[in-house]
Motif scaffolding. Structure first.
Motif, PDB file in Angstrom:
ATOM      1  N   CYS A  84      55.505  21.839   8.242  1.00  0.00           N
ATOM      2  CA  CYS A  84      56.938  22.144   8.171  1.00  0.00           C
ATOM      3  C   CYS A  84      57.208  23.500   7.522  1.00  0.00           C
ATOM      4  O   CYS A  84      58.293  24.067   7.716  1.00  0.00           O
ATOM      5  CB  CYS A  84      57.662  21.046   7.397  1.00  0.00           C
ATOM      6  N   VAL A  85      56.272  24.033   6.774  1.00  0.00           N
ATOM      7  CA  VAL A  85      56.415  25.375   6.218  1.00  0.00           C
ATOM      8  C   VAL A  85      56.351  26.428   7.331  1.00  0.00           C
ATOM      9  O   VAL A  85      56.971  27.490   7.241  1.00  0.00           O
ATOM     10  CB  VAL A  85      55.322  25.637   5.166  1.00  0.00           C
ATOM     11  N   LEU A  86      55.629  26.119   8.389  1.00  0.00           N
ATOM     12  CA  LEU A  86      55.378  27.082   9.453  1.00  0.00           C
ATOM     13  C   LEU A  86      56.299  26.902  10.658  1.00  0.00           C
ATOM     14  O   LEU A  86      56.583  27.873  11.367  1.00  0.00           O
ATOM     15  CB  LEU A  86      53.925  26.960   9.937  1.00  0.00           C
ATOM     16  N   ALA A  87      56.744  25.676  10.924  1.00  0.00           N
ATOM     17  CA  ALA A  87      57.447  25.381  12.172  1.00  0.00           C
ATOM     18  C   ALA A  87      58.654  24.491  11.923  1.00  0.00           C
ATOM     19  O   ALA A  87      58.727  23.768  10.921  1.00  0.00           O
ATOM     20  CB  ALA A  87      56.497  24.696  13.163  1.00  0.00           C
ATOM     21  N   ARG A  88      59.607  24.535  12.877  1.00  0.00           N
ATOM     22  CA  ARG A  88      60.796  23.691  12.808  1.00  0.00           C
ATOM     23  C   ARG A  88      60.575  22.437  13.652  1.00  0.00           C
ATOM     24  O   ARG A  88      60.227  22.534  14.841  1.00  0.00           O
ATOM     25  CB  ARG A  88      62.023  24.454  13.300  1.00  0.00           C
ATOM     26  N   MET A  92      62.113  14.444  17.849  1.00  0.00           N
ATOM     27  CA  MET A  92      60.981  13.979  18.641  1.00  0.00           C
ATOM     28  C   MET A  92      59.662  14.436  18.035  1.00  0.00           C
ATOM     29  O   MET A  92      58.686  13.676  17.972  1.00  0.00           O
ATOM     30  CB  MET A  92      61.094  14.473  20.088  1.00  0.00           C
ATOM     31  N   ALA A  93      59.617  15.691  17.584  1.00  0.00           N
ATOM     32  CA  ALA A  93      58.398  16.190  16.952  1.00  0.00           C
ATOM     33  C   ALA A  93      58.070  15.386  15.703  1.00  0.00           C
ATOM     34  O   ALA A  93      56.900  15.073  15.425  1.00  0.00           O
ATOM     35  CB  ALA A  93      58.541  17.669  16.621  1.00  0.00           C
ATOM     36  N   LEU A 111      58.745  28.686  15.579  1.00  0.00           N
ATOM     37  CA  LEU A 111      58.340  29.228  14.291  1.00  0.00           C
ATOM     38  C   LEU A 111      59.501  29.199  13.296  1.00  0.00           C
ATOM     39  O   LEU A 111      60.650  29.433  13.662  1.00  0.00           O
ATOM     40  CB  LEU A 111      57.853  30.671  14.454  1.00  0.00           C
ATOM     41  N   ARG A 112      59.187  28.946  12.057  1.00  0.00           N
ATOM     42  CA  ARG A 112      60.166  29.002  10.988  1.00  0.00           C
ATOM     43  C   ARG A 112      60.195  30.417  10.409  1.00  0.00           C
ATOM     44  O   ARG A 112      59.152  31.084  10.328  1.00  0.00           O
ATOM     45  CB  ARG A 112      59.810  27.989   9.904  1.00  0.00           C
ATOM     46  N   LEU A 125      54.449  34.989  20.875  1.00  0.00           N
ATOM     47  CA  LEU A 125      55.452  33.985  21.221  1.00  0.00           C
ATOM     48  C   LEU A 125      56.282  33.624  19.994  1.00  0.00           C
ATOM     49  O   LEU A 125      55.896  33.909  18.854  1.00  0.00           O
ATOM     50  CB  LEU A 125      54.768  32.732  21.776  1.00  0.00           C
ATOM     51  N   ASP A 126      57.430  32.981  20.228  1.00  0.00           N
ATOM     52  CA  ASP A 126      58.261  32.541  19.108  1.00  0.00           C
ATOM     53  C   ASP A 126      57.989  31.081  18.748  1.00  0.00           C
ATOM     54  O   ASP A 126      58.770  30.423  18.075  1.00  0.00           O
ATOM     55  CB  ASP A 126      59.748  32.746  19.410  1.00  0.00           C
ATOM     56  N   THR A 127      56.851  30.568  19.218  1.00  0.00           N
ATOM     57  CA  THR A 127      56.416  29.211  18.919  1.00  0.00           C
ATOM     58  C   THR A 127      55.005  29.258  18.344  1.00  0.00           C
ATOM     59  O   THR A 127      54.281  30.249  18.486  1.00  0.00           O
ATOM     60  CB  THR A 127      56.414  28.327  20.171  1.00  0.00           C
ATOM     61  N   VAL A 128      54.617  28.149  17.716  1.00  0.00           N
ATOM     62  CA  VAL A 128      53.258  28.034  17.188  1.00  0.00           C
ATOM     63  C   VAL A 128      52.681  26.697  17.629  1.00  0.00           C
ATOM     64  O   VAL A 128      53.374  25.679  17.648  1.00  0.00           O
ATOM     65  CB  VAL A 128      53.242  28.162  15.648  1.00  0.00           C
TER      66      VAL A 128
END
Length: 329
Positions: A84-88, A92-93, A111-112, A125-128
């Motif tokens: 959760c520090v890295l991603a939103r 569902m997630a 990404l957060r 990308l804007d995702t991890v």
């Protein structure tokens, strides 16, 4: 630095971490914190780890593997709080993480702000792509490092993934600073990769789709999109040196045969047709078949049909990529 190796120990026994001392793990963690590369076993395959916040260290992964820079890496963390520090996380997630972490599931999430990861990890990308591994040795290493670890499979890009320390050493040699030998991987297939919003399958893997769909409902499929969104989506991947032909029911004397179930072959993924056994053996069998076929003077590797059910879908996904036309070099 010489590889850190210990007695082989079967991770499926649940006591994999007992095979390595605290000093071994601490030494590996120190290598990672100083920008080095460490190969380590997860329950899926061996990963080639680097500090995910260190761009130079991450670049060493790409150099060691010969990996295309547009192909993102999976980030490994100790638990959901670290993720959760890295991603939103959307609802569902959160449900998927609660059900399947730690385990062979990777979630692709936004990404957060202030995540601190190297841009090379996400390939712009804007995702991890992120997961919490279940293997005790992987957990010990992550806890000792205290940082997120980027870790694709510890093999040359496009080649067969490693499920034993010997596979790592044969494929990467001195391009890796240390290898933590935890014995053979228990699952033997890379993690299943999902995007949670909307729930979309990006890569079949070691967690069966049926289990996921009990939470998500029917998943959309996007296993090889035009734009790479997650690891393992290149069409030619997991490839032995020799050409591979699939769904061969009758052995050909000119080919080396990988059997399944009633089709014995020269080696077998599972003599009794068990897809779990086949998944765990897949990459090891491909390594062996490639070496044995060349020794025997064969020009091709044939593979018996595998039913497209449960883990069979993930196995066939890997085999289709192994058999795909190779990109020009």
């Amino acid at each position: 630095m010489a590889s850190t190796e210990t007695q082989r120990h079967n991770p499926s026994s649940g006591s994999q971490s007992e095979a390595l001392s605290a000093d071994d793990v601490d030494a590996a963690a120190d290598i990672l914190r100083r920008g080095g590369l460490v190969a380590f076993p997860t329950e899926t395959v061996y990963g080639l780890g680097a500090d995910a916040t260190d761009g130079v260290a991450v670049a060493r992964i790409f150099a060691a593997k010969g990996r295309p820079s547009f192909n993102p890496l999976i980030v490994h963390v100790t638990d959901v709080a670290a993720a959760c520090v890295l991603a939103r996380f959307d609802p569902m997630a959160e449900a998927l993480a609660q059900a399947f972490w730690p385990g062979p599931l990777t979630l692709v999430l936004p990404l957060r702000d202030g995540h601190g990861l190297s841009p090379l990890v996400t390939a712009g990308l804007d995702t991890v792509a992120i997961r919490v591994p279940a293997a005790p040795l992987a957990q010990r290493l992550l806890q000792a490092v205290g940082r997120p670890v980027a870790a694709p499979s510890a093999n040359p890009s496009g080649r067969v993934s490693p499920t034993r320390a010997a596979h790592v050493i044969a494929g990467l040699g001195d391009r890796v600073d240390a290898v933590l030998d935890g014995g053979p991987c228990g699952v033997g297939l890379e993690s299943t990769i999902l995007r949670s919003d909307p729930p979309t399958l990006l890569r079949e893997g070691g967690l069966a789709t049926e289990a996921i769909e009990r939470i998500t409902g029917a998943l959309a499929r996007d296993t090889t999109p035009g734009k790479v969104q997650a690891p393992g989506q290149l069409s030619s991947h997991y490839a032995p040196d020799l050409p591979v032909r699939l769904n061969v029911a009758t052995p050909d004397p000119d080919a080396f045969m990988i059997g399944f179930g009633a089709i014995a072959g020269d080696v077998s993924l599972s003599e009794d047709g068990d897809p779990v056994t086949a998944a765990a053996r897949l990459f090891d069998v491909l390594h062996r078949a490639d070496a044995l076929a060349r020794t025997a003077g064969k020009q091709r590797i044939d593979v018996a049909p595998i039913p497209e059910v449960g883990l069979g879908r993930a196995i066939n996904d890997r085999l289709r990529r192994a058999a795909a036309p190779r990109p020009a070099k």
